[in-house]
Write an enzyme that holds these catalytic residues in place. Structure first.
Site, short mmCIF file in Angstrom:
data_model
loop_
_atom_site.label_atom_id
_atom_site.label_comp_id
_atom_site.label_asym_id
_atom_site.label_seq_id
_atom_site.Cartn_x
_atom_site.Cartn_y
_atom_site.Cartn_z
N GLU A 1 11.15 18.84 -24.55
CA GLU A 1 10.43 19.13 -23.30
C GLU A 1 11.08 20.30 -22.55
OE1 GLU A 1 7.59 17.80 -22.40
OE2 GLU A 1 7.47 15.86 -23.42
N GLU B 1 -4.18 18.25 -11.53
CA GLU B 1 -4.57 18.72 -12.86
C GLU B 1 -6.03 19.18 -12.95
OE1 GLU B 1 -2.51 16.59 -15.89
OE2 GLU B 1 -3.93 17.24 -17.41
N ASN C 1 0.79 20.29 -20.97
CA ASN C 1 0.44 19.47 -22.13
C ASN C 1 0.57 20.25 -23.45
OD1 ASN C 1 -0.17 17.18 -20.62
ND2 ASN C 1 -2.20 17.99 -20.14
N ARG D 1 0.82 -1.23 0.00
CA ARG D 1 0.00 0.00 0.00
C ARG D 1 0.84 1.27 0.00
NH1 ARG D 1 -2.83 -3.22 3.58
NH2 ARG D 1 -4.65 -4.16 2.59
N HIS E 1 8.71 10.17 -28.34
CA HIS E 1 7.76 11.06 -27.67
C HIS E 1 8.14 12.54 -27.87
CE1 HIS E 1 5.04 12.55 -24.58
NE2 HIS E 1 6.05 13.17 -24.02
N HIS F 1 0.87 18.39 -26.62
CA HIS F 1 0.65 16.97 -26.33
C HIS F 1 -0.63 16.39 -26.92
CE1 HIS F 1 4.11 17.48 -23.83
NE2 HIS F 1 4.06 16.26 -23.36
N HIS G 1 0.46 13.33 -28.91
CA HIS G 1 0.02 11.98 -28.54
C HIS G 1 -0.63 11.28 -29.73
CE1 HIS G 1 -0.05 12.82 -23.94
NE2 HIS G 1 1.11 12.34 -24.33
N LYS H 1 3.46 11.69 -11.13
CA LYS H 1 2.59 10.79 -11.92
C LYS H 1 3.34 9.50 -12.18
CE LYS H 1 -0.29 13.99 -14.58
NZ LYS H 1 -0.61 14.47 -15.94
N LYS I 1 8.25 23.15 -13.86
CA LYS I 1 7.26 22.08 -13.69
C LYS I 1 6.82 21.99 -12.23
CE LYS I 1 5.79 17.42 -14.55
NZ LYS I 1 5.94 16.14 -15.22
N ARG J 1 -2.11 22.86 -14.41
CA ARG J 1 -1.18 21.78 -14.79
C ARG J 1 -1.36 21.38 -16.26
NH1 ARG J 1 0.85 16.61 -11.20
NH2 ARG J 1 2.26 15.78 -12.78
N1 NAD Z 1 5.24 10.51 -15.24
C1 NAD Z 1 5.27 11.57 -16.00
O1 NAD Z 1 4.92 12.68 -15.57
C2 NAD Z 1 5.77 11.45 -17.41
C3 NAD Z 1 6.03 12.61 -18.15
C4 NAD Z 1 6.53 12.46 -19.44
C5 NAD Z 1 6.76 11.20 -19.95
N2 NAD Z 1 6.50 10.09 -19.20
C6 NAD Z 1 6.76 8.76 -19.72
O2 NAD Z 1 8.17 8.63 -19.91
C7 NAD Z 1 8.40 7.65 -20.91
C8 NAD Z 1 9.45 8.16 -21.86
O3 NAD Z 1 10.62 8.38 -21.13
P1 NAD Z 1 12.06 8.35 -21.83
O4 NAD Z 1 12.04 9.21 -23.01
O5 NAD Z 1 13.06 8.57 -20.78
O6 NAD Z 1 12.09 6.85 -22.41
P2 NAD Z 1 12.82 5.52 -21.93
O7 NAD Z 1 12.72 5.32 -20.49
O8 NAD Z 1 12.29 4.45 -22.84
O9 NAD Z 1 14.34 5.82 -22.30
C9 NAD Z 1 14.70 6.00 -23.64
C10 NAD Z 1 15.80 5.04 -24.05
O10 NAD Z 1 17.04 5.53 -23.56
C11 NAD Z 1 17.69 4.54 -22.77
N3 NAD Z 1 18.40 5.26 -21.73
C12 NAD Z 1 17.88 6.02 -20.74
N4 NAD Z 1 18.86 6.62 -20.06
C13 NAD Z 1 20.03 6.24 -20.63
C14 NAD Z 1 21.38 6.56 -20.41
N5 NAD Z 1 21.75 7.44 -19.49
N6 NAD Z 1 22.31 5.96 -21.17
C15 NAD Z 1 21.96 5.09 -22.16
N7 NAD Z 1 20.69 4.79 -22.45
C16 NAD Z 1 19.73 5.36 -21.69
C17 NAD Z 1 16.59 3.63 -22.28
O11 NAD Z 1 17.12 2.36 -21.97
C18 NAD Z 1 15.66 3.62 -23.49
O12 NAD Z 1 16.13 2.71 -24.44
C19 NAD Z 1 7.06 7.37 -21.56
O13 NAD Z 1 6.59 6.13 -21.12
C20 NAD Z 1 6.17 8.50 -21.06
O14 NAD Z 1 4.81 8.11 -20.97
C21 NAD Z 1 6.01 10.20 -17.95
#
Ligand code: NAD
Length: 354
Positions: free
Chosen positions: A171, A223, A231, A107, A252, A234, A238, A129, A213, A227
């Site tokens: 971003e 949100e 987006n 939990r 993304h 986005h 998306h 999030k 942020k 907030r």
């Molecule tokens: N929670 C939130 O508020 C929020 C906000 C924006 C995006 N997201 C989510 O984040 C995700 C995208 O995140 P991302 O772009 O980091 O993608 P990701 O986690 O898939 O990382 C991108 C790639 O880079 C590699 N990688 C990461 N750090 C590395 C490093 N230092 N050295 C070598 N390789 C590395 C990973 O293994 C992966 O292959 C999506 O699922 C999205 O929905 C969440």
């Protein structure tokens, strides 16, 4: 949040000094395991009760119920208890999944984010999030669960593929575009140093992004209003990502770069933003090497109906009406709830034809 070069090797001490001694278990992916896991494990072993690492496959597919189930069981097998720590060590995929696992494990246990992609350092690790994807869409199952500490080591970014670094940069630029014209102007002068890992400009860019942020999230955590400004780009972005099946065809951040350019051109068409500003946005992303138009998405072109359908699945839809984040200019985004659907179709027709 701690930001700067070389923090990974000190992370054990940083965690103990802020959160007290606790057992910790790492969640990471194979790419991070290859480059940096030794260093993090060494740091955690030095200053605490380290329980081990769960290494997952990289990629969006890991944010699934299946992975959540096996991850939760492995964390329980590690013996993590209520006062212990899950360490999310990776990009946004790992942060979202491990954060959600921490939210539901017993939990709710505490978790520490050690974001390793630029996108994760400026966006996904801030705001609380967490969640996973389902066949119905991205991030539809999840929880708000704030990390107890975020440690962003800028050195770790050096092993990130260049394309991911540029995508994350979209971003960073977003924070300038939505509320800080001076920051955007600073980025126009300094983006090359940021992308080249120059420690001071990179740290400044991350700090400014995180502050922006955190400020917005602090005023509107769940949100209800402001907030939504985060987006910007986005709703369109998306839809582009979904069109590409969340694949390497379009990352993304690349989708968001196009989405922000479309949002500015939409604002221009609706008369709220000048052409000079919308041209400036596109020129900047072009200079950085990010896509700015739907036509740059590789493969088959989407049609208006498909994009509208995909935009309609966005979870920000209320009573069939889409919410758009539009701009009065660079640094001045606003929320528009009542845009006529025909204007959206007309815009997309033009964007696809361009
Ligand atoms: N929670 C939130 O508020 C929020 C906000 C924006 C995006 N997201 C989510 O984040 C995700 C995208 O995140 P991302 O772009 O980091 O993608 P990701 O986690 O898939 O990382 C991108 C790639 O880079 C590699 N990688 C990461 N750090 C590395 C490093 N230092 N050295 C070598 N390789 C590395 C990973 O293994 C992966 O292959 C999506 O699922 C999205 O929905 C969440």
């Amino acid at each position: 949040m701690l930001i700067g070069p070389g923090l990974l090797g000190q992370s054990g001490g940083l965690i103990v000094s802020r959160l007290g001694a606790a057992k910790s278990g790492i969640v990471t992916d194979e790419n991070l395991a290859r480059y940096h896991l030794d260093s993090l494990e060494g740091a955690l072993r030095l200053s605490g009760d380290y329980a081990g690492a769960v290494v997952l496959k990289p990629g969006e597919a890991t944010k699934s119920f299946r992975e959540l189930e096996s991850l939760s069981e492995r964390l329980l097998e590690m013996g993590l208890e209520r006062g212990d720590l899950v360490i999310a060590f990776g990009g946004g995929v790992i942060g979202d999944l491990a954060g959600f696992a921490a939210a539901i494990l017993r939990r709710g246990v505490r978790f520490v984010q050690i974001p390793t992609s630029l996108l994760a350092q400026v966006d996904s690790s801030v705001g609380g999030k967490t969640g996973i994807d389902t066949p119905q869409g991205k991030n539809l199952i999840g929880a708000f669960h704030q990390p107890s500490l975020v440690i962003a080591d800028t050195e770790v970014l050096k092993t990130l593929p260049e394309r991911e670094m540029r995508a994350g940069y979209a971003e960073v630029a977003k924070y300038g575009l939505l509320g800080n014209a001076d920051f955007f102007a600073w980025l126009e002068q300094n983006w090359q140093a940021v992308i080249a890992f120059d420690a001071d400009p990179l740290t400044h860019a991350i700090e400014t992004s995180v502050k922006a942020k955190a400020g917005i999230v602090g005023r509107d955590e769940t949100e209800q209003g402001e907030r939504a400004l985060l987006n910007l780009g986005h709703t369109f972005g998306h839809a582009f990502e979904a069109w590409c099946g969340y694949s390497d065809r379009l990352l993304h951040g690349e989708a968001i770069a196009i989405g922000m350019c479309v949002a500015f051109r939409f604002s221009e068409a609706l008369g709220s933003c000048s052409k000079d500003d919308s041209d400036r946005v596109a020129a900047h992303f072009q200079a950085v090497g990010l896509p700015t138009r739907i036509g740059e998405i590789p493969g088959n072109k989407p049609d208006v109906a498909a994009l509208l359908r995909l935009m309609g699945q966005d979870k920000k839809v209320r009573k069939g009406k889409l919410t758009f984040i539009l701009a009065r200019g660079i640094g001045s985004a606003y929320i528009a709830h009542d845009v006529a659907p025909e204007r959206v179709s007309r815009l997309l027709e033009g964007e696809i034809a361009a």
